[in-house]
Design a protein around this motif. Structure first.
Motif, PDB file in Angstrom:
ATOM      1  N   ILE A   1       1.029  -1.235   0.065  1.00  0.00           N
ATOM      2  CA  ILE A   1       0.123   0.058  -0.021  1.00  0.00           C
ATOM      3  C   ILE A   1       0.883   1.272  -0.011  1.00  0.00           C
ATOM      4  N   LYS A   2       0.490   2.374  -0.855  1.00  0.00           N
ATOM      5  CA  LYS A   2       1.294   3.497  -0.910  1.00  0.00           C
ATOM      6  C   LYS A   2       0.284   4.663  -0.765  1.00  0.00           C
ATOM      7  N   ILE A   3       0.742   5.367   0.214  1.00  0.00           N
ATOM      8  CA  ILE A   3       0.105   6.745   0.427  1.00  0.00           C
ATOM      9  C   ILE A   3       0.548   7.836   0.347  1.00  0.00           C
ATOM     10  N   ALA A   4      -0.022   9.173   0.021  1.00  0.00           N
ATOM     11  CA  ALA A   4       0.626  10.273   0.080  1.00  0.00           C
ATOM     12  C   ALA A   4      -0.323  11.596   0.329  1.00  0.00           C
ATOM     13  N   PHE A   5       0.175  12.432   1.149  1.00  0.00           N
ATOM     14  CA  PHE A   5      -0.525  13.760   1.301  1.00  0.00           C
ATOM     15  C   PHE A   5       0.423  14.880   0.544  1.00  0.00           C
ATOM     16  N   THR A   6      -0.265  15.524  -0.537  1.00  0.00           N
ATOM     17  CA  THR A   6       0.451  16.316  -1.163  1.00  0.00           C
ATOM     18  C   THR A   6       0.542  17.574  -0.344  1.00  0.00           C
ATOM     19  N   ASN A   7       1.639  18.586  -0.527  1.00  0.00           N
ATOM     20  CA  ASN A   7       1.668  19.915   0.017  1.00  0.00           C
ATOM     21  C   ASN A   7       1.409  21.052  -0.876  1.00  0.00           C
ATOM     22  N   ARG A   8       1.953  22.264  -0.349  1.00  0.00           N
ATOM     23  CA  ARG A   8       1.686  23.429  -1.284  1.00  0.00           C
ATOM     24  C   ARG A   8       2.451  23.643  -2.555  1.00  0.00           C
ATOM     25  N   LYS A   9       3.393  22.380  -2.694  1.00  0.00           N
ATOM     26  CA  LYS A   9       3.946  22.517  -4.152  1.00  0.00           C
ATOM     27  C   LYS A   9       3.175  21.786  -5.079  1.00  0.00           C
ATOM     28  N   VAL A  10       2.042  21.140  -4.902  1.00  0.00           N
ATOM     29  CA  VAL A  10       1.178  20.455  -5.534  1.00  0.00           C
ATOM     30  C   VAL A  10      -0.339  20.913  -5.569  1.00  0.00           C
ATOM     31  N   ASP A  11      -0.948  21.464  -6.363  1.00  0.00           N
ATOM     32  CA  ASP A  11      -2.295  21.767  -6.457  1.00  0.00           C
ATOM     33  C   ASP A  11      -2.930  20.458  -6.947  1.00  0.00           C
ATOM     34  N   ALA A  12      -3.635  19.475  -6.029  1.00  0.00           N
ATOM     35  CA  ALA A  12      -4.217  18.242  -6.459  1.00  0.00           C
ATOM     36  C   ALA A  12      -5.315  18.404  -7.669  1.00  0.00           C
ATOM     37  N   LYS A  13      -5.928  19.826  -7.638  1.00  0.00           N
ATOM     38  CA  LYS A  13      -7.098  19.775  -8.623  1.00  0.00           C
ATOM     39  C   LYS A  13      -6.299  20.159 -10.093  1.00  0.00           C
ATOM     40  N   ASN A  14      -4.916  20.268 -10.063  1.00  0.00           N
ATOM     41  CA  ASN A  14      -4.253  20.647 -11.437  1.00  0.00           C
ATOM     42  C   ASN A  14      -4.015  19.414 -11.863  1.00  0.00           C
ATOM     43  N   SER A  15      -4.400  18.860 -12.891  1.00  0.00           N
ATOM     44  CA  SER A  15      -3.933  17.547 -13.493  1.00  0.00           C
ATOM     45  C   SER A  15      -2.562  17.538 -13.998  1.00  0.00           C
ATOM     46  N   GLU A  16      -1.918  18.442 -14.482  1.00  0.00           N
ATOM     47  CA  GLU A  16      -0.520  18.322 -14.445  1.00  0.00           C
ATOM     48  C   GLU A  16       0.274  18.265 -13.322  1.00  0.00           C
ATOM     49  N   ASP A  17      -0.051  18.983 -12.171  1.00  0.00           N
ATOM     50  CA  ASP A  17       0.636  18.944 -10.860  1.00  0.00           C
ATOM     51  C   ASP A  17       0.646  17.472 -10.653  1.00  0.00           C
ATOM     52  N   MET A  18      -0.759  16.918 -10.565  1.00  0.00           N
ATOM     53  CA  MET A  18      -0.834  15.501 -10.090  1.00  0.00           C
ATOM     54  C   MET A  18      -0.087  14.435 -11.112  1.00  0.00           C
ATOM     55  N   LYS A  19      -0.018  14.723 -12.336  1.00  0.00           N
ATOM     56  CA  LYS A  19       0.781  13.806 -13.156  1.00  0.00           C
ATOM     57  C   LYS A  19       2.280  13.864 -12.807  1.00  0.00           C
ATOM     58  N   ARG A  20       2.774  14.829 -12.651  1.00  0.00           N
ATOM     59  CA  ARG A  20       3.928  15.019 -12.105  1.00  0.00           C
ATOM     60  C   ARG A  20       4.504  14.296 -10.855  1.00  0.00           C
ATOM     61  N   PHE A  21       3.385  14.623  -9.822  1.00  0.00           N
ATOM     62  CA  PHE A  21       3.709  14.005  -8.588  1.00  0.00           C
ATOM     63  C   PHE A  21       3.563  12.513  -8.829  1.00  0.00           C
ATOM     64  N   SER A  22       2.574  11.892  -9.635  1.00  0.00           N
ATOM     65  CA  SER A  22       2.394  10.537  -9.832  1.00  0.00           C
ATOM     66  C   SER A  22       3.484   9.838 -10.423  1.00  0.00           C
ATOM     67  N   ASP A  23       4.059  10.516 -11.330  1.00  0.00           N
ATOM     68  CA  ASP A  23       5.264  10.034 -12.287  1.00  0.00           C
ATOM     69  C   ASP A  23       6.455   9.691 -11.210  1.00  0.00           C
ATOM     70  N   GLU A  24       6.560  10.720 -10.419  1.00  0.00           N
ATOM     71  CA  GLU A  24       7.627  11.001  -9.526  1.00  0.00           C
ATOM     72  C   GLU A  24       7.670   9.850  -8.253  1.00  0.00           C
ATOM     73  N   TYR A  25       6.432   9.729  -8.041  1.00  0.00           N
ATOM     74  CA  TYR A  25       6.396   8.807  -6.732  1.00  0.00           C
ATOM     75  C   TYR A  25       5.672   7.503  -7.053  1.00  0.00           C
ATOM     76  N   GLY A  26       5.252   7.155  -8.332  1.00  0.00           N
ATOM     77  CA  GLY A  26       5.128   5.655  -8.479  1.00  0.00           C
ATOM     78  C   GLY A  26       3.605   5.336  -8.447  1.00  0.00           C
ATOM     79  N   PHE A  27       2.783   6.421  -8.719  1.00  0.00           N
ATOM     80  CA  PHE A  27       1.468   6.316  -8.826  1.00  0.00           C
ATOM     81  C   PHE A  27       0.806   6.085 -10.212  1.00  0.00           C
ATOM     82  N   ASN A  28       0.069   5.398 -10.543  1.00  0.00           N
ATOM     83  CA  ASN A  28      -0.435   5.004 -11.924  1.00  0.00           C
ATOM     84  C   ASN A  28      -1.351   6.030 -12.279  1.00  0.00           C
ATOM     85  N   HIS A  29      -0.964   7.084 -12.721  1.00  0.00           N
ATOM     86  CA  HIS A  29      -2.024   8.339 -13.162  1.00  0.00           C
ATOM     87  C   HIS A  29      -2.691   8.090 -14.186  1.00  0.00           C
TER      88      HIS A  29
END
Length: 233
Positions: free
Chosen positions: A15-43
């Protein structure tokens, strides 16, 4: 163990879990894609709701469910591998649920309405009833959200929550009333049989720790959101 990077990451076996911080706006798809790619979530399989401050739960069982993003609900649950669930918060409580033995993952968006509607209890009931999870194997995390010290509410709301019969769910100071969403959700989880050792409160307040997290109240009704994301690997 929580590793402080772009988000606050927790790995517990499969199980992998993350809480994003102010560097990432989770409503922004590009932010979430970058975050997902970097930390191994299947965007490409990421699943999210249109949240309506209720207690409805969306069950994700197939590819067709994955393709129905935007349905109105405040809970998500799945046993699908490599299918990250995502909820959005900016003061409300994100509640994480998972059972490693049954490989079930779930998230709830619990503002005061969802908390009052006991969305936490509904999640546990689905995990046990539909997926065969044993309640003693379910782990939960209460994520970054507004703490009691910074959540002033009306006395009418304090009176409303008395119906849940939860101890120490508010505090009074200088004739003002403060609701404790962390305590409420913790006690509602315990009422469902979740072991106290399996309830972790991540001690980050969106107001007190506003340098790290978005706060709807403090950030002038910002549209930006913290993302809570969970994936079965």
């Amino acid at each position: 163990m929580i590793e402080i990077v772009d988000g606050y990451l927790i790995n517990d076996d499969n199980i992998k879990i993350a809480f994003t911080n102010r560097k990432v706006d989770a409503k922004n798809s590009e932010d979430m894609k970058r975050f997902s790619d970097e930390y191994g979530f299947n965007h490409k399989n990421i699943v999210f709701n249109t949240q309506v401050h209720g207690a409805n739960v969306r069950i994700v069982e197939s590819d067709s469910d994955i393709n129905e993003n935007g349905k109105e609900a405040d809970g998500l649950i799945t046993n699908l591998v490599a299918t990250p669930l995502l909820i959005f918060t900016a003061d409300c409580v994100p509640v994480v649920f998972y059972d490693k033995k049954q490989s079930v993952a779930a998230l709830a968006h619990a503002g005061w309405r969802g908390t009052y509607g006991n969305i936490a209890g509904k999640m546990v009931n689905i995990m046990t009833g539909k997926y065969g999870c044993k309640v003693e194997n379910i782990k939960t995390i209460i994520g970054p959200s507004v703490s009691v010290d910074n959540y002033e509410v009306s006395y009418d709301l304090i009176e409303k929550f008395a119906a849940l019969e939860v101890p120490n769910y508010y505090k009074e100071k200088d004739d003002k009333y403060y609701l404790n969403l962390w305590q409420l959700n913790k006690e509602l989880l315990k009422k469902c049989g979740i072991l106290e050792d399996n309830i972790k409160i991540v001690d980050f307040c969106t107001v007190r720790d506003n340098d790290k997290f978005f706060s709807y109240r403090l950030d002038n009704a910002t549209p930006k959101r913290i993302g809570t994301i969970i994936q079965i690997d």
